[in-house]
Design a protein around this motif. Sequence first.
Motif, PDB file in Angstrom:
ATOM      1  N   LYS A  40      47.228  44.013  37.908  1.00 41.83           N
ATOM      2  CA  LYS A  40      46.809  45.413  38.025  1.00 41.83           C
ATOM      3  C   LYS A  40      45.698  45.709  37.029  1.00 41.83           C
ATOM      4  O   LYS A  40      45.830  45.390  35.849  1.00 41.83           O
ATOM      5  CB  LYS A  40      48.006  46.313  37.706  1.00 41.83           C
ATOM      6  N   GLY A  41      44.619  46.303  37.483  1.00 39.43           N
ATOM      7  CA  GLY A  41      43.560  46.729  36.570  1.00 39.43           C
ATOM      8  C   GLY A  41      42.539  45.672  36.237  1.00 39.43           C
ATOM      9  O   GLY A  41      41.606  45.933  35.483  1.00 39.43           O
ATOM     10  N   GLU A  42      42.667  44.467  36.768  1.00 32.94           N
ATOM     11  CA  GLU A  42      41.684  43.434  36.419  1.00 32.94           C
ATOM     12  C   GLU A  42      40.649  43.263  37.526  1.00 32.94           C
ATOM     13  O   GLU A  42      40.830  43.730  38.655  1.00 32.94           O
ATOM     14  CB  GLU A  42      42.361  42.094  36.128  1.00 32.94           C
ATOM     15  N   ILE A  43      39.563  42.579  37.162  1.00 38.32           N
ATOM     16  CA  ILE A  43      38.591  42.143  38.162  1.00 38.32           C
ATOM     17  C   ILE A  43      38.652  40.620  38.188  1.00 38.32           C
ATOM     18  O   ILE A  43      38.271  39.962  37.220  1.00 38.32           O
ATOM     19  CB  ILE A  43      37.165  42.611  37.832  1.00 38.32           C
ATOM     20  N   ASN A 206      41.405  53.501  37.898  1.00 38.45           N
ATOM     21  CA  ASN A 206      42.400  52.476  37.589  1.00 38.45           C
ATOM     22  C   ASN A 206      42.531  51.467  38.742  1.00 38.45           C
ATOM     23  O   ASN A 206      43.637  51.169  39.205  1.00 38.45           O
ATOM     24  CB  ASN A 206      43.747  53.149  37.302  1.00 38.45           C
ATOM     25  N   LEU A 207      41.392  50.977  39.201  1.00 35.28           N
ATOM     26  CA  LEU A 207      41.373  50.086  40.363  1.00 35.28           C
ATOM     27  C   LEU A 207      41.534  48.627  39.958  1.00 35.28           C
ATOM     28  O   LEU A 207      41.288  48.245  38.803  1.00 35.28           O
ATOM     29  CB  LEU A 207      40.031  50.224  41.089  1.00 35.28           C
ATOM     30  N   THR A 208      41.927  47.824  40.909  1.00 37.87           N
ATOM     31  CA  THR A 208      41.947  46.366  40.758  1.00 37.87           C
ATOM     32  C   THR A 208      40.947  45.817  41.777  1.00 37.87           C
ATOM     33  O   THR A 208      40.893  46.300  42.906  1.00 37.87           O
ATOM     34  CB  THR A 208      43.349  45.816  41.072  1.00 37.87           C
ATOM     35  N   PHE A 209      40.167  44.808  41.349  1.00 35.70           N
ATOM     36  CA  PHE A 209      39.153  44.251  42.253  1.00 35.70           C
ATOM     37  C   PHE A 209      39.331  42.749  42.452  1.00 35.70           C
ATOM     38  O   PHE A 209      39.609  42.018  41.499  1.00 35.70           O
ATOM     39  CB  PHE A 209      37.746  44.430  41.661  1.00 35.70           C
ATOM     40  N   LEU A 210      39.138  42.320  43.689  1.00 38.07           N
ATOM     41  CA  LEU A 210      38.845  40.915  43.950  1.00 38.07           C
ATOM     42  C   LEU A 210      37.355  40.898  44.252  1.00 38.07           C
ATOM     43  O   LEU A 210      36.900  41.507  45.238  1.00 38.07           O
ATOM     44  CB  LEU A 210      39.641  40.396  45.150  1.00 38.07           C
ATOM     45  N   PHE A 211      36.578  40.245  43.391  1.00 37.22           N
ATOM     46  CA  PHE A 211      35.122  40.310  43.475  1.00 37.22           C
ATOM     47  C   PHE A 211      34.596  38.945  43.912  1.00 37.22           C
ATOM     48  O   PHE A 211      34.727  37.966  43.179  1.00 37.22           O
ATOM     49  CB  PHE A 211      34.563  40.699  42.105  1.00 37.22           C
ATOM     50  N   ILE A 212      34.043  38.908  45.097  1.00 33.66           N
ATOM     51  CA  ILE A 212      33.597  37.630  45.657  1.00 33.66           C
ATOM     52  C   ILE A 212      32.092  37.517  45.525  1.00 33.66           C
ATOM     53  O   ILE A 212      31.359  38.432  45.919  1.00 33.66           O
ATOM     54  CB  ILE A 212      34.029  37.542  47.139  1.00 33.66           C
ATOM     55  N   TYR A 221      29.154  39.105  34.133  1.00 38.31           N
ATOM     56  CA  TYR A 221      29.047  40.473  33.633  1.00 38.31           C
ATOM     57  C   TYR A 221      30.246  41.335  34.021  1.00 38.31           C
ATOM     58  O   TYR A 221      30.677  42.188  33.256  1.00 38.31           O
ATOM     59  CB  TYR A 221      27.745  41.096  34.166  1.00 38.31           C
ATOM     60  N   ILE A 222      30.816  41.094  35.202  1.00 37.93           N
ATOM     61  CA  ILE A 222      31.800  42.055  35.709  1.00 37.93           C
ATOM     62  C   ILE A 222      33.257  41.589  35.616  1.00 37.93           C
ATOM     63  O   ILE A 222      34.171  42.407  35.556  1.00 37.93           O
ATOM     64  CB  ILE A 222      31.467  42.445  37.186  1.00 37.93           C
ATOM     65  N   SER A 223      33.507  40.268  35.575  1.00 37.33           N
ATOM     66  CA  SER A 223      34.893  39.818  35.816  1.00 37.33           C
ATOM     67  C   SER A 223      35.714  39.628  34.543  1.00 37.33           C
ATOM     68  O   SER A 223      35.187  39.379  33.463  1.00 37.33           O
ATOM     69  CB  SER A 223      34.869  38.502  36.587  1.00 37.33           C
ATOM     70  N   ASP A 224      37.042  39.746  34.711  1.00 35.10           N
ATOM     71  CA  ASP A 224      37.979  39.401  33.634  1.00 35.10           C
ATOM     72  C   ASP A 224      38.392  37.935  33.743  1.00 35.10           C
ATOM     73  O   ASP A 224      38.560  37.254  32.753  1.00 35.10           O
ATOM     74  CB  ASP A 224      39.240  40.280  33.737  1.00 35.10           C
ATOM     75  N   ARG A 225      38.606  37.494  34.980  1.00 35.99           N
ATOM     76  CA  ARG A 225      38.959  36.093  35.230  1.00 35.99           C
ATOM     77  C   ARG A 225      38.137  35.592  36.401  1.00 35.99           C
ATOM     78  O   ARG A 225      37.648  36.386  37.206  1.00 35.99           O
ATOM     79  CB  ARG A 225      40.453  35.959  35.600  1.00 35.99           C
ATOM     80  N   ILE A 226      38.031  34.259  36.494  1.00 30.11           N
ATOM     81  CA  ILE A 226      37.232  33.661  37.569  1.00 30.11           C
ATOM     82  C   ILE A 226      38.021  32.518  38.211  1.00 30.11           C
ATOM     83  O   ILE A 226      38.592  31.686  37.502  1.00 30.11           O
ATOM     84  CB  ILE A 226      35.902  33.083  37.028  1.00 30.11           C
ATOM     85  N   ALA A 227      38.033  32.509  39.545  1.00 29.22           N
ATOM     86  CA  ALA A 227      38.569  31.363  40.283  1.00 29.22           C
ATOM     87  C   ALA A 227      37.391  30.665  40.955  1.00 29.22           C
ATOM     88  O   ALA A 227      36.582  31.315  41.618  1.00 29.22           O
ATOM     89  CB  ALA A 227      39.571  31.833  41.338  1.00 29.22           C
ATOM     90  N   ILE A 228      37.271  29.357  40.733  1.00 26.61           N
ATOM     91  CA  ILE A 228      36.182  28.591  41.345  1.00 26.61           C
ATOM     92  C   ILE A 228      36.722  27.926  42.607  1.00 26.61           C
ATOM     93  O   ILE A 228      37.732  27.211  42.558  1.00 26.61           O
ATOM     94  CB  ILE A 228      35.654  27.500  40.372  1.00 26.61           C
ATOM     95  N   ILE A 234      41.068  26.331  45.406  1.00 26.60           N
ATOM     96  CA  ILE A 234      40.729  26.767  44.046  1.00 26.60           C
ATOM     97  C   ILE A 234      40.784  25.523  43.157  1.00 26.60           C
ATOM     98  O   ILE A 234      41.845  24.914  43.010  1.00 26.60           O
ATOM     99  CB  ILE A 234      41.738  27.819  43.527  1.00 26.60           C
ATOM    100  N   VAL A 235      39.640  25.129  42.575  1.00 24.50           N
ATOM    101  CA  VAL A 235      39.620  23.914  41.759  1.00 24.50           C
ATOM    102  C   VAL A 235      39.719  24.229  40.268  1.00 24.50           C
ATOM    103  O   VAL A 235      40.083  23.362  39.466  1.00 24.50           O
ATOM    104  CB  VAL A 235      38.368  23.046  42.040  1.00 24.50           C
ATOM    105  N   GLU A 236      39.388  25.450  39.869  1.00 28.52           N
ATOM    106  CA  GLU A 236      39.536  25.838  38.463  1.00 28.52           C
ATOM    107  C   GLU A 236      39.715  27.349  38.393  1.00 28.52           C
ATOM    108  O   GLU A 236      39.122  28.091  39.178  1.00 28.52           O
ATOM    109  CB  GLU A 236      38.292  25.428  37.649  1.00 28.52           C
ATOM    110  N   ILE A 237      40.550  27.785  37.461  1.00 27.38           N
ATOM    111  CA  ILE A 237      40.720  29.229  37.257  1.00 27.38           C
ATOM    112  C   ILE A 237      40.917  29.478  35.767  1.00 27.38           C
ATOM    113  O   ILE A 237      41.531  28.661  35.063  1.00 27.38           O
ATOM    114  CB  ILE A 237      41.906  29.784  38.092  1.00 27.38           C
ATOM    115  N   GLY A 238      40.359  30.570  35.291  1.00 28.13           N
ATOM    116  CA  GLY A 238      40.527  30.893  33.879  1.00 28.13           C
ATOM    117  C   GLY A 238      39.921  32.241  33.563  1.00 28.13           C
ATOM    118  O   GLY A 238      39.280  32.865  34.424  1.00 28.13           O
ATOM    119  N   LYS A 239      40.139  32.668  32.298  1.00 31.21           N
ATOM    120  CA  LYS A 239      39.459  33.892  31.864  1.00 31.21           C
ATOM    121  C   LYS A 239      37.960  33.629  31.896  1.00 31.21           C
ATOM    122  O   LYS A 239      37.523  32.476  31.740  1.00 31.21           O
ATOM    123  CB  LYS A 239      39.886  34.230  30.434  1.00 31.21           C
ATOM    124  N   THR A 240      37.184  34.690  32.014  1.00 34.06           N
ATOM    125  CA  THR A 240      35.733  34.535  32.130  1.00 34.06           C
ATOM    126  C   THR A 240      35.171  33.712  30.964  1.00 34.06           C
ATOM    127  O   THR A 240      34.369  32.800  31.152  1.00 34.06           O
ATOM    128  CB  THR A 240      35.065  35.933  32.199  1.00 34.06           C
TER     129      THR A 240
END
Length: 324
Positions: A40-43, A206-212, A221-228, A234-240
Motif C-alpha cells: 500500500k502506498g508504494e510505486i 494515498n495511491l498505490t502504483f504499478l508503473f510500467i 525518479y519515480i519508483s520505490d522498488r523495481i522488478a526487472i 521477473i529476473v531481479e527485484i529490489g528497492k530502487t
Amino acid sequence: MCEDILKLKNINVVYSTKKNILGDTKVVHAVNNVSLDIKKGEILAVAGESGCGKSTLAKAIMKLVDVKSGEILLENKNILDLKTNKELKEFYQKVQIIFQNPYSSLNPKMKIGQILKEPLEINTNLSKKDIEQIVEDKIKKVGLDKNCLNLYPHEFSGGQRQRIAIARSLILNPKFIIADEPVSALDVSIQAQIINLLKQLKEDYNLTFLFISHDLSVIKYISDRIAIMYLGEIVEIGKTEEIFNTPKHPYTKALLNSVPELNIETTKTKEKFHLKGELPSPENIPQGCKFNTRCPYVMEECKTNNPIETEFSKTHKCKCFLYN
Ligand code: SF4
C-alpha cells in the motif's frame, strides 16, 4: 508502508500463435510464473524491453486477458474469481489503468466533461450537481482549467490529453493505479511534468502504483522498488537504490548500461557490457535461463536449467546461476 494491497501468485498467461503454412501453432508464455507483492502506498516499477511481457502483466491484473493459472489477490480477494457485474463494478472502482497513448484512450466523439462524468453516472447514484463538482475538482487537480470540459480530445496537446486520462483514472477514487508507459508517447519536456503530477497525486490520494516503463531514467525518479522482467519472468527485484547501486542480474546491468546518463553510477560494477542482439521472439524462447542467448557470462548449465532465486537482502532477489 507495509501492508500488501495486491499479491500476484504464480501468474501464467499463455496464448497460441497463428497457424504457420504447415498448420502448426505454438504456445507462447507471455507471463511465466510471476509472483509479486505490491505494498500500500508504494510505486512498484516493472522494467524491461518492449515485448518482455510488462503490458500483458498489466492487462492480466485489469482482467483484460485470460490468466491460465495463478492467483491475483486484491486486498486478499482473488480477482480471477470475480464474475458478477456487481463484483466487477466494485473491482474497477478500486483499480484503474492509464495507457501509453492518450490519443487513442479518449473517445474522440465525446467532450472532456462527458468523458469524465460517464464513470460516475454509471457507477454511482450521485446527483448531477455532485458529479459536476467532482469532475471540476479532478480536472483542476491535474492542472487543467474547467473550461476544458467543453472541448473535444483533439483540441488538446499530448501532455494535456494524458492529464485528462489521469483525471479520468482518478474519478472513482481508486486505490490502485496501473500506469502502462504513461509518458513514453510524450515529448521529453512534458514527461517530467506528468511524472511529477503522478507523484503528487500519489501523495494527495494515498495511491498505490504499478508503473510500467522501459525507461530506467524515469523509473529511477519515480519508483520505490523495481522488478526487472525478461521474456515473461521477473529476473531481479529490489528497492530502487538496490537495483541502481548493486545490480546483480547481467540483464539488469546491461539495461542500466544502456542508459547514457546512468552509466556513471553503474561504473561501480566495472562491467560495461551492453545488450547484444534482439529480444528472442516469443515463439523461440530459449531453454534454461531465457537470457542465455545474450548473456556474456553464459555457462553450460544456463542452457538447460532454470536458475533459482537468490536473496541478497529481504527486498533484493535475483535469478541467476552466478549466485546459485
Ligand atoms: Fe547469464 Fe547464466 Fe545468469 Fe542466465 S543464469 S543470466 S545465462 S549467467
